[in-house]
Design a protein around this motif. Structure first.
Motif, PDB file in Angstrom:
ATOM      1  N   TYR A  50      -8.583  -3.871   6.432  1.00  6.57           N
ATOM      2  CA  TYR A  50      -8.901  -2.542   5.922  1.00  6.57           C
ATOM      3  C   TYR A  50     -10.355  -2.265   6.293  1.00  6.57           C
ATOM      4  O   TYR A  50     -11.235  -3.092   6.020  1.00  6.57           O
ATOM      5  CB  TYR A  50      -8.727  -2.479   4.403  1.00  6.57           C
ATOM      6  N   PRO A  57     -14.134   3.901   2.696  1.00  4.44           N
ATOM      7  CA  PRO A  57     -12.899   3.398   3.311  1.00  4.44           C
ATOM      8  C   PRO A  57     -12.360   4.330   4.395  1.00  4.44           C
ATOM      9  O   PRO A  57     -12.562   5.541   4.343  1.00  4.44           O
ATOM     10  CB  PRO A  57     -11.930   3.325   2.130  1.00  4.44           C
ATOM     11  N   LEU A  59      -9.390   6.280   6.100  1.00  2.00           N
ATOM     12  CA  LEU A  59      -8.104   6.873   5.744  1.00  2.00           C
ATOM     13  C   LEU A  59      -7.556   7.668   6.923  1.00  2.00           C
ATOM     14  O   LEU A  59      -8.306   8.141   7.774  1.00  2.00           O
ATOM     15  CB  LEU A  59      -8.243   7.821   4.543  1.00  2.00           C
ATOM     16  N   VAL A  68      -3.765   4.551   3.850  1.00  2.00           N
ATOM     17  CA  VAL A  68      -4.782   3.520   4.054  1.00  2.00           C
ATOM     18  C   VAL A  68      -4.228   2.556   5.098  1.00  2.00           C
ATOM     19  O   VAL A  68      -3.435   1.672   4.769  1.00  2.00           O
ATOM     20  CB  VAL A  68      -5.090   2.770   2.748  1.00  2.00           C
ATOM     21  N   GLN A  70      -3.572  -0.407   7.824  1.00  2.00           N
ATOM     22  CA  GLN A  70      -3.910  -1.809   8.027  1.00  2.00           C
ATOM     23  C   GLN A  70      -3.998  -2.053   9.528  1.00  2.00           C
ATOM     24  O   GLN A  70      -3.089  -1.711  10.268  1.00  2.00           O
ATOM     25  CB  GLN A  70      -2.833  -2.716   7.440  1.00  2.00           C
ATOM     26  N   SER A  93     -15.830 -10.199   7.372  1.00  2.00           N
ATOM     27  CA  SER A  93     -14.841  -9.620   6.469  1.00  2.00           C
ATOM     28  C   SER A  93     -14.729 -10.445   5.191  1.00  2.00           C
ATOM     29  O   SER A  93     -15.190 -11.586   5.115  1.00  2.00           O
ATOM     30  CB  SER A  93     -13.473  -9.531   7.156  1.00  2.00           C
ATOM     31  N   HIS A 105      -4.927 -10.198   3.591  1.00  2.00           N
ATOM     32  CA  HIS A 105      -5.570  -8.899   3.728  1.00  2.00           C
ATOM     33  C   HIS A 105      -7.085  -9.075   3.637  1.00  2.00           C
ATOM     34  O   HIS A 105      -7.579  -9.732   2.702  1.00  2.00           O
ATOM     35  CB  HIS A 105      -5.089  -7.936   2.643  1.00  2.00           C
ATOM     36  N   ALA A 107     -11.076  -7.044   4.127  1.00  2.00           N
ATOM     37  CA  ALA A 107     -11.839  -5.797   4.220  1.00  2.00           C
ATOM     38  C   ALA A 107     -13.066  -6.071   5.071  1.00  2.00           C
ATOM     39  O   ALA A 107     -13.725  -7.099   4.925  1.00  2.00           O
ATOM     40  CB  ALA A 107     -12.245  -5.308   2.838  1.00  2.00           C
ATOM     41  N   ASP A 140      -2.676   1.909  -3.762  1.00  2.00           N
ATOM     42  CA  ASP A 140      -3.797   1.621  -2.868  1.00  2.00           C
ATOM     43  C   ASP A 140      -5.150   1.781  -3.550  1.00  2.00           C
ATOM     44  O   ASP A 140      -6.149   1.221  -3.085  1.00  2.00           O
ATOM     45  CB  ASP A 140      -3.746   2.545  -1.644  1.00  2.00           C
ATOM     46  N   LEU A 144      -8.598  -0.477  -2.762  1.00  2.00           N
ATOM     47  CA  LEU A 144      -9.828   0.076  -2.207  1.00  2.00           C
ATOM     48  C   LEU A 144     -11.014  -0.179  -3.132  1.00  2.00           C
ATOM     49  O   LEU A 144     -12.116  -0.488  -2.677  1.00  2.00           O
ATOM     50  CB  LEU A 144      -9.676   1.582  -1.965  1.00  2.00           C
TER      51      LEU A 144
END
Length: 341
Positions: A50, A57, A59, A68, A70, A93, A105, A107, A140, A144
């Motif tokens: 993400y 974030p 989008l 959102v 991936q 990340s 997952h 970010a 989501d 976030l």
């Protein structure tokens, strides 16, 4: 003998279910990734990412919906190559979860890269989190919020508070270490309470100067060091509106990323109807007043854009459904309605 057998059977069955629970397996896997740098580094090669840019974030708008997206590790590699950056960027990340199939997952904040180029390449936009939380799908929003909070924590804890030396994050981003002192820093949240006060037939809502015009919400404040939740609720109500809480009970909790990662503990509180005269603290609040059930029901139907009247004033409206303040108000309405039935 049969009773003993049944007890042993129940315990064995419980253990079997726990060992094979999807949730338990996920939590065990995530813990392994947090504790094992080499395993987490390997997981980054097959993970989903993400994206953020300076904590906003990424989008994609599809019709009236905001998604959102991936990105796969391969897509991340392609983006980084476009900027002539190495794959080591991916190690910046942080781990934020995994799917039921154990796809991890992560970010990643690309704030050092040109925002417009990324947006054009991926056909989307980096959106302020305060807006993003209320336009994306409900499932989501927490993701976030937690992702941004973890990225923000790392950005603000790059140096040891004791030695002033740089700290280093582990691969998962679950901690930072000062190798000069050996101190380990873990991400933290600040506890805060939000309280819906009632006198039995009305509920009390207030406005802070920073609120959008017309919006009222429950009383809220941070826990002081050494306080328990009950003490914080009683103090905040006394400080802000001059009322003494007679009884209170817990409702639920919610992580909230503003202003800097809070654990909001939601409660209901009762005050005596005979001692319900508000004495507002104008240093903290702009307005505070009692609302009858009918006013609350009407206010829940309003949207921010429909609140303004012809004379420029605003009819009351309340926080959106994604917030725990909204949940508190709805619980109060349900309780009042059931009492009238």
């Amino acid at each position: 003998m049969a009773a003993i057998y049944q007890a042993v059977y129940r315990r064995a069955s419980s253990l079997f279910c726990r060992l094979h629970s999807t949730y338990v397996r996920k939590m065990r896997y995530l813990n392994e990734l947090k504790e094992d740098d080499s395993l987490c580094r390997q997981a980054q090669t097959s993970g989903a990412f993400y994206l953020f840019h300076n904590l906003s974030p990424f989008l994609q708008q599809v019709g009236e919906k905001y998604l959102v997206p991936q990105l796969s590790a391969a897509e991340m590699k392609r983006i980084l190559e476009k900027f002539k950056e190495t794959e080591q960027w991916i190690e910046k990340s942080v781990l934020i979860g995994c799917s039921d199939e154990h796809v991890p997952h992560f970010a990643l904040d690309l704030g050092a890269l040109e925002k417009s180029v990324i947006e054009s390449e991926l056909k989307g936009s980096f959106t302020d989190l305060r807006k993003a939380l209320f336009v994306v799908d409900g499932k989501d929003s927490p993701l976030l919020a937690s992702a941004q909070s973890l990225l923000r924590w790392h950005d603000s804890h790059q140096y040891c508070s004791k030695t002033g030396q740089p700290t280093q994050k582990n691969i998962a981003g679950s901690k930072r270490v000062c190798h000069a002192s050996g101190i380990i820093y873990y991400p933290q949240m600040s506890p805060a309470v939000i309280t819906l006060v009632s006198d039995g037939s009305r509920c009390l809502l207030a406005r802070q100067p920073s609120f959008p015009q017309g919006m009222y919400s429950s009383l809220s404040g941070f826990c002081d060091l050494g306080e328990n939740v009950e003490e914080t609720v009683r103090r905040e109500v006394a400080e802000e509106v001059g009322l003494e809480v007679e009884s209170l009970w817990y409702s639920a909790s919610q992580h909230w990323p503003f202003p800097s990662s809070c654990l909001i503990i939601a409660c209901h509180a009762m005050v005596r109807a005979q001692q319900a005269e508000i004495s507002m603290n104008s240093l903290e609040l702009e307005e505070a007043r009692w609302f009858a059930l009918e006013e609350i029901v009407e206010g829940l139907k309003r949207k921010p854009g429909s609140s303004k009247q012809d004379d420029g004033s605003f009819l009351p409206w309340f926080p959106p459904k994604q917030t725990i303040a909204h949940q508190l108000i709805c619980e109060w309405v349900k309780r009042q309605t059931s009492q009238l039935a």
